[in-house]
Design a protein around this motif. Structure first.
Motif, PDB file in Angstrom:
ATOM      1  N   TYR A  13       0.840  -1.199   0.000  1.00  0.00           N
ATOM      2  CA  TYR A  13       0.000   0.000   0.000  1.00  0.00           C
ATOM      3  C   TYR A  13       0.877   1.252   0.000  1.00  0.00           C
ATOM      4  O   TYR A  13       0.561   2.251  -0.652  1.00  0.00           O
ATOM      5  CB  TYR A  13      -0.949   0.007   1.198  1.00  0.00           C
ATOM      6  CG  TYR A  13      -1.993   1.090   1.054  1.00  0.00           C
ATOM      7  CD1 TYR A  13      -3.182   0.837   0.383  1.00  0.00           C
ATOM      8  CD2 TYR A  13      -1.765   2.375   1.539  1.00  0.00           C
ATOM      9  CE1 TYR A  13      -4.128   1.834   0.202  1.00  0.00           C
ATOM     10  CE2 TYR A  13      -2.701   3.380   1.364  1.00  0.00           C
ATOM     11  CZ  TYR A  13      -3.882   3.095   0.700  1.00  0.00           C
ATOM     12  OH  TYR A  13      -4.813   4.094   0.514  1.00  0.00           O
ATOM     13  N   SER A  14       1.979   1.165   0.729  1.00  0.00           N
ATOM     14  CA  SER A  14       2.900   2.298   0.794  1.00  0.00           C
ATOM     15  C   SER A  14       3.431   2.636  -0.601  1.00  0.00           C
ATOM     16  O   SER A  14       3.435   3.792  -1.026  1.00  0.00           O
ATOM     17  CB  SER A  14       4.046   1.949   1.752  1.00  0.00           C
ATOM     18  OG  SER A  14       5.022   2.948   1.768  1.00  0.00           O
ATOM     19  N   SER A  62       0.488   3.749  -3.128  1.00  0.00           N
ATOM     20  CA  SER A  62      -0.110   5.055  -2.834  1.00  0.00           C
ATOM     21  C   SER A  62       0.884   6.205  -3.045  1.00  0.00           C
ATOM     22  O   SER A  62       0.473   7.349  -3.173  1.00  0.00           O
ATOM     23  CB  SER A  62      -0.644   5.080  -1.401  1.00  0.00           C
ATOM     24  OG  SER A  62       0.415   4.963  -0.466  1.00  0.00           O
ATOM     25  N   ARG A  63       2.184   5.894  -3.056  1.00  0.00           N
ATOM     26  CA  ARG A  63       3.177   6.974  -3.094  1.00  0.00           C
ATOM     27  C   ARG A  63       3.809   7.208  -4.449  1.00  0.00           C
ATOM     28  O   ARG A  63       4.407   8.246  -4.667  1.00  0.00           O
ATOM     29  CB  ARG A  63       4.243   6.745  -2.026  1.00  0.00           C
ATOM     30  CG  ARG A  63       3.702   7.127  -0.657  1.00  0.00           C
ATOM     31  CD  ARG A  63       4.632   6.756   0.467  1.00  0.00           C
ATOM     32  NE  ARG A  63       4.065   7.239   1.726  1.00  0.00           N
ATOM     33  CZ  ARG A  63       4.050   6.551   2.862  1.00  0.00           C
ATOM     34  NH1 ARG A  63       4.568   5.351   2.886  1.00  0.00           N
ATOM     35  NH2 ARG A  63       3.514   7.054   3.951  1.00  0.00           N
ATOM     36  N   ALA A 120      -3.889  -3.608  -2.847  1.00  0.00           N
ATOM     37  CA  ALA A 120      -3.608  -2.167  -2.685  1.00  0.00           C
ATOM     38  C   ALA A 120      -4.009  -1.412  -3.951  1.00  0.00           C
ATOM     39  O   ALA A 120      -4.637  -0.342  -3.874  1.00  0.00           O
ATOM     40  CB  ALA A 120      -2.130  -1.956  -2.360  1.00  0.00           C
ATOM     41  N   CYS A 121      -3.660  -1.985  -5.117  1.00  0.00           N
ATOM     42  CA  CYS A 121      -4.005  -1.322  -6.384  1.00  0.00           C
ATOM     43  C   CYS A 121      -5.524  -1.258  -6.555  1.00  0.00           C
ATOM     44  O   CYS A 121      -6.058  -0.259  -7.048  1.00  0.00           O
ATOM     45  CB  CYS A 121      -3.353  -2.044  -7.557  1.00  0.00           C
ATOM     46  SG  CYS A 121      -1.575  -1.701  -7.670  1.00  0.00           S
ATOM     47  N   LEU A 167      -6.807   1.549  -4.593  1.00  0.00           N
ATOM     48  CA  LEU A 167      -6.353   2.846  -5.112  1.00  0.00           C
ATOM     49  C   LEU A 167      -6.741   3.065  -6.574  1.00  0.00           C
ATOM     50  O   LEU A 167      -6.297   4.032  -7.194  1.00  0.00           O
ATOM     51  CB  LEU A 167      -4.825   2.950  -4.962  1.00  0.00           C
ATOM     52  CG  LEU A 167      -4.307   3.024  -3.517  1.00  0.00           C
ATOM     53  CD1 LEU A 167      -2.847   2.596  -3.433  1.00  0.00           C
ATOM     54  CD2 LEU A 167      -4.476   4.437  -2.947  1.00  0.00           C
ATOM     55  N   LYS A 213      -5.732   1.454  -9.158  1.00  0.00           N
ATOM     56  CA  LYS A 213      -4.582   1.296 -10.046  1.00  0.00           C
ATOM     57  C   LYS A 213      -4.565  -0.150 -10.565  1.00  0.00           C
ATOM     58  O   LYS A 213      -5.413  -0.964 -10.187  1.00  0.00           O
ATOM     59  CB  LYS A 213      -3.286   1.631  -9.290  1.00  0.00           C
ATOM     60  CG  LYS A 213      -3.202   3.099  -8.835  1.00  0.00           C
ATOM     61  CD  LYS A 213      -1.817   3.473  -8.336  1.00  0.00           C
ATOM     62  CE  LYS A 213      -1.724   4.981  -8.065  1.00  0.00           C
ATOM     63  NZ  LYS A 213      -0.329   5.423  -7.807  1.00  0.00           N
TER      64      LYS A 213
END
Lengths: 312, 312
Positions: A53-54, A57-58, A79-80, A83, A85
């Motif tokens: 996630y880090s 998201s960054r 995570a994608c 977000l 992505k």
């Protein structure tokens, strides 16, 4: 407030805090006061979600490509998804089936690679050439990964566990370097130890040689999260300053640790996640009567393998 | 502060708070927003420690006698060890070796009984006659048991989970009656449902008849914690006023729930502990898109049985 604390505060909106478990019967058997910090209930079942996630998201890119035998891949896929992505995950054909399925379930694209024929890195390079717009995410050798994993170190620090030793499974070194960064000053009383399979002991050998030593090929340890060829450069630079001990764990003790965690902590863990408890088992004198925080890095294991470990 | 809150505060020095787990992949499969409240990491691996410690700490007697083939026996032995008391646990000769060993490990005395020859109750009576100074502890039909289990209800209330429904496994009714007492006023928006095996559905039948209905003999459900002959009287009196629904779960769905919890929540549970998730599985319309807190009552399961459930 330190950077690690700020980072933790920001990430705590997304990650699940680690689960602390104390199991007196397990401690009695290990001859130490063992506190488990379990990441098996983290989103996607391992600490890798913190890292993934880090990263996702960054970075500004909308497509991420990575190579992963499992946990980082599913974490990045999830995570994608959160977000909006996309991601492509290169996975060895020997990867646990549950891990492949989970990447796909979260909308990730899986690219299999037979690592006997071609390395993961080569396959990633091929795919990256097709997608120059993508961010190539390394599961450990990446500043955003270390920053994500540092949230676990910051949590352990904030919990005030009063541990003499924190034991952390080591593959590429992403988790342990994150914990070093997040936990803070090396001069405090808590030592951080690594735990890696004896048959994949490149990190321990690196520590002895004072430079990164690579495995010739992927070691076929049952701890599939530690089948990395070598530590990451960034991870090594952090580890070499703070880590004095990496326990090299025989395969048999990894099996025993999975069983002890089942019997005496009711905890389902994957073999890589059991490395920290296996380290205590294999070096009892090193840990005797100390307060030891064993980081259990993940729980994703194929049911057939798990059943065989329970009833050989 | 209410009595339940005071009781919780007192007990929190000794018990482990319940472990809240949210697993998006599990929720997706169940078609509901499921929040697990897991007692598998409670001391001795099930909620029974709340009950056992409550009894052992509140009665003046130094010797306690109970009959238990499983979780209550281990919990009472451990509670007595902590309190410097003694206990005798009557266990059928057919009990799993690990459970017998666990009672002994905690310093409990095991009195085997061949239930083909003599009932557990008769054996307890014999031993009680030899020890008139002892307290005879019932695993559910006891005010101190309900009071101990009420701590879980008070915890769930304090957590503010905003659940529409809390689902609780039902055997003798000790846990659900405790949760009713601890959770508080029945007029709040959260409903409490029971979950019991269809083949051991005496509680559901009792609810339909408006009085306690007994099983003819111990039903051989895989959920061995629900093999009780009937609800306890005290438990029934509490349940009848607050419980409108007890879901009757087919055996197959108990198996499936154990597997779903393994795969999508990394949670090792015993079949009885999976009853709450199995209830959601078996009555999807009842729970669809609701926020459902599933109480997972315990995790102690024989490895060979567990392996068979994972890989039939």
């Amino acid at each position: 407030m330190t950077d690690a604390q700020l980072n933790l505060r920001e990430m705590l909106n997304v990650i699940r805090p680690t689960t602390i478990i104390e199991a007196p019967q397990l401690s009695a058997r290990l001859g130490a006061h063992v506190i488990l910090a379990s990441e098996t209930f983290q989103y996607t079942g391992s600490f890798k979600f913190r890292a993934a996630y880090s990263v996702a998201s960054r970075v500004p890119q909308d497509l991420l490509i990575t190579a992963s035998s499992g946990n980082f891949g599913q974490a990045l896929a999830y995570a994608c998804k959160l977000l909006n992505k996309s991601c492509i995950v290169v996975m060895p054909t020997s990867s646990a089936r549950v891990k492949v399925d989970s990447v796909r379930e979260h909308g990730g694209r899986v690219e299999p690679v037979d690592t006997q024929v071609k390395s993961r890195a080569e396959r990633v390079k091929e795919i990256a050439n097709q997608h120059p717009e993508a961010y190539i995410a390394n599961a450990y050798d990446d500043q955003f990964v270390v920053r994500g994993n540092s949230t676990l170190g910051a949590e352990l620090f904030a919990l005030n566990l009063d541990a003499d030793i924190i034991v952390v499974p080591v593959g590429g070194g992403g988790l342990i370097s994150g914990i070093i960064v997040g936990f803070g000053h090396p001069n405090r009383k808590t030592c951080i130890f690594g735990a890696e399979p004896l048959m994949a002991n490149d990190a321990a050998r690196s520590l002895r040689c004072g430079k990164i030593v690579r495995n010739e090929q992927e070691p076929q340890t049952i701890a599939d999260g530690a089948r990395t060829l070598s530590l990451g450069l960034l991870n090594w630079e952090i580890m070499r300053k703070s880590i004095s001990t990496i326990v090299e764990v025989p395969e048999e003790q990894i099996n025993t640790a999975v069983n002890l965690l089942f019997h005496f902590a009711n905890l389902k863990v994957e073999p890589t996640g059991a490395l920290s408890v296996a380290a205590v088992l294999s070096q009892p004198a090193m840990f005797r009567e100390r307060t030891v925080c064993c980081v259990v890095s993940g729980g994703n294991v194929d049911p057939s393998l798990y059943a065989r470990l329970l009833v050989p």
